[in-house]
Design a protein around this motif. Sequence first.
Motif, PDB file in Angstrom:
ATOM      1  N   LEU A  59      44.347  37.235  40.434  1.00 33.52           N
ATOM      2  CA  LEU A  59      43.381  37.089  39.340  1.00 33.52           C
ATOM      3  C   LEU A  59      43.440  38.291  38.400  1.00 33.52           C
ATOM      4  CD1 LEU A  59      40.318  35.659  41.306  1.00 33.52           C
ATOM      5  CD2 LEU A  59      42.094  34.408  40.047  1.00 33.52           C
ATOM      6  N   ARG A  60      43.600  39.484  38.974  1.00 35.30           N
ATOM      7  CA  ARG A  60      43.714  40.692  38.138  1.00 35.30           C
ATOM      8  C   ARG A  60      44.974  40.654  37.285  1.00 35.30           C
ATOM      9  NH1 ARG A  60      46.416  45.496  39.012  1.00 35.30           N
ATOM     10  NH2 ARG A  60      46.867  44.940  41.194  1.00 35.30           N
ATOM     11  N   VAL A  61      46.067  40.219  37.878  1.00 37.37           N
ATOM     12  CA  VAL A  61      47.335  40.171  37.144  1.00 37.37           C
ATOM     13  C   VAL A  61      47.267  39.144  36.020  1.00 37.37           C
ATOM     14  CG1 VAL A  61      49.755  39.486  37.350  1.00 37.37           C
ATOM     15  CG2 VAL A  61      48.740  41.006  39.044  1.00 37.37           C
ATOM     16  N   ILE A  62      46.678  37.982  36.289  1.00 37.26           N
ATOM     17  CA  ILE A  62      46.555  36.962  35.252  1.00 37.26           C
ATOM     18  C   ILE A  62      45.713  37.466  34.083  1.00 37.26           C
ATOM     19  CG2 ILE A  62      45.594  34.678  34.748  1.00 37.26           C
ATOM     20  CD1 ILE A  62      46.370  33.842  37.559  1.00 37.26           C
ATOM     21  N   ALA A  63      44.693  38.265  34.393  1.00 40.02           N
ATOM     22  CA  ALA A  63      43.813  38.789  33.339  1.00 40.02           C
ATOM     23  C   ALA A  63      44.472  39.918  32.555  1.00 40.02           C
ATOM     24  CB  ALA A  63      42.502  39.279  33.960  1.00 40.02           C
ATOM     25  N   GLU A  64      45.297  40.743  33.216  1.00 32.22           N
ATOM     26  CA  GLU A  64      45.844  41.933  32.564  1.00 32.22           C
ATOM     27  C   GLU A  64      47.232  41.698  31.957  1.00 32.22           C
ATOM     28  OE1 GLU A  64      45.809  45.021  35.457  1.00 32.22           O
ATOM     29  OE2 GLU A  64      43.600  45.165  35.540  1.00 32.22           O
ATOM     30  N   ASP A 241      52.550  49.912  40.386  1.00 29.46           N
ATOM     31  CA  ASP A 241      51.506  49.012  40.874  1.00 29.46           C
ATOM     32  C   ASP A 241      52.183  47.972  41.768  1.00 29.46           C
ATOM     33  OD1 ASP A 241      49.367  47.380  41.354  1.00 29.46           O
ATOM     34  OD2 ASP A 241      49.014  46.820  39.257  1.00 29.46           O
ATOM     35  N   VAL A 242      52.344  48.310  43.039  1.00 31.59           N
ATOM     36  CA  VAL A 242      53.071  47.438  43.955  1.00 31.59           C
ATOM     37  C   VAL A 242      52.301  46.146  44.204  1.00 31.59           C
ATOM     38  CG1 VAL A 242      54.043  47.236  46.270  1.00 31.59           C
ATOM     39  CG2 VAL A 242      54.189  49.406  45.047  1.00 31.59           C
ATOM     40  N   THR A 243      50.996  46.253  44.418  1.00 32.04           N
ATOM     41  CA  THR A 243      50.206  45.044  44.677  1.00 32.04           C
ATOM     42  C   THR A 243      50.209  44.114  43.469  1.00 32.04           C
ATOM     43  OG1 THR A 243      48.200  46.218  43.974  1.00 32.04           O
ATOM     44  CG2 THR A 243      48.717  46.224  46.324  1.00 32.04           C
ATOM     45  N   GLY A 244      50.133  44.696  42.272  1.00 26.59           N
ATOM     46  CA  GLY A 244      50.199  43.874  41.066  1.00 26.59           C
ATOM     47  C   GLY A 244      51.557  43.217  40.906  1.00 26.59           C
ATOM     48  N   ALA A 245      52.620  43.967  41.200  1.00 24.45           N
ATOM     49  CA  ALA A 245      53.969  43.409  41.104  1.00 24.45           C
ATOM     50  C   ALA A 245      54.163  42.269  42.091  1.00 24.45           C
ATOM     51  CB  ALA A 245      54.998  44.512  41.344  1.00 24.45           C
ATOM     52  N   MET A 246      53.652  42.450  43.312  1.00 25.69           N
ATOM     53  CA  MET A 246      53.780  41.399  44.309  1.00 25.69           C
ATOM     54  C   MET A 246      52.960  40.171  43.928  1.00 25.69           C
ATOM     55  SD  MET A 246      55.883  42.253  46.607  1.00 25.69           S
ATOM     56  CE  MET A 246      56.709  43.647  47.365  1.00 25.69           C
ATOM     57  N   ALA A 247      51.792  40.372  43.347  1.00 31.45           N
ATOM     58  CA  ALA A 247      50.971  39.245  42.904  1.00 31.45           C
ATOM     59  C   ALA A 247      51.648  38.507  41.750  1.00 31.45           C
ATOM     60  CB  ALA A 247      49.592  39.737  42.482  1.00 31.45           C
TER      61      ALA A 247
END
Length: 277
Positions: A59-64, A241-247
């Motif tokens: 959800l964070r990645v879709i928003a950012e 941003d590893v978690t963002g990249a994985m998402a």
Amino acid sequence: MSTAFQTHRKLAGPILAGLLLLLFLFPIYWFYITSLKGPKEIDRFPPALWPEEPTLNILRVIAEANVAQYLSNSLIIATGISLLTMGLGVGASWALVRIRGKWIDAILITIVVLQMLPAALMATPLYVIFSNLFLLDTRAAVVIAASAKSIPFVIILLRPSFLKIPKEVIEAAAVDGCTGWRLFRFIAFPLVRNSVIIIFALIFMQAYGEYVFSRSFLNSDGKLPASVGLVTEFFGQYERDVTGAMAFGTIYLTPMLVVFVAIQRKLVSGLTAGAVK
């Protein structure tokens, strides 16, 4: 002694297959699990096999991040590469079957050598060519370059399917006046249609993850595919941003993974059995 040996031999196959399956599936599992972890769990040692506090990083990645733009660019580029590659590759495969000559073997060897060339090696001369043709920073440059790299792959896979067409069928069609373009369209192509569809799917999945040429020829953020966007959005010189990249990768990977699982039986049967019965 022999009975025990035979028992172990029978068990060796399933065990080896299970280990290979685990070796293939575990990175995918780890990919999805990492996308649910928080920043504190990324550097934890030993790493947890399941996130203690699952986080919806998607959800964070879709928003950012501009996920829709990246994915649409990937689909546009992959579709263009697949259509151009198959359009030229199918015709070239049929031509190399119909044309007879001593130099055909030399052409086939050249095709195999071209298939082995790495994309990074081709990027520099193509960059100069596209610069002179004013094609830099266009999706067309990526489509043309990636298609040139993929056409040998199509010829290598599809030519044997054309060779399997019985000579009697071709000769009977020729007697009835079906020659040239009509022979290809109404006789040869329908007999190898299944192989063409399967190879098209393979080319599309490969083109969907195209990175080298996109990274080399595209500069505008609005034209970058998801494979390049994953790096530019989440990995910088001083931060990652590893978690963002994985998402982001989860969103990027899931559609192709679903398609592959849905058609994997047809892929295997088509590549092993061919389209001509």
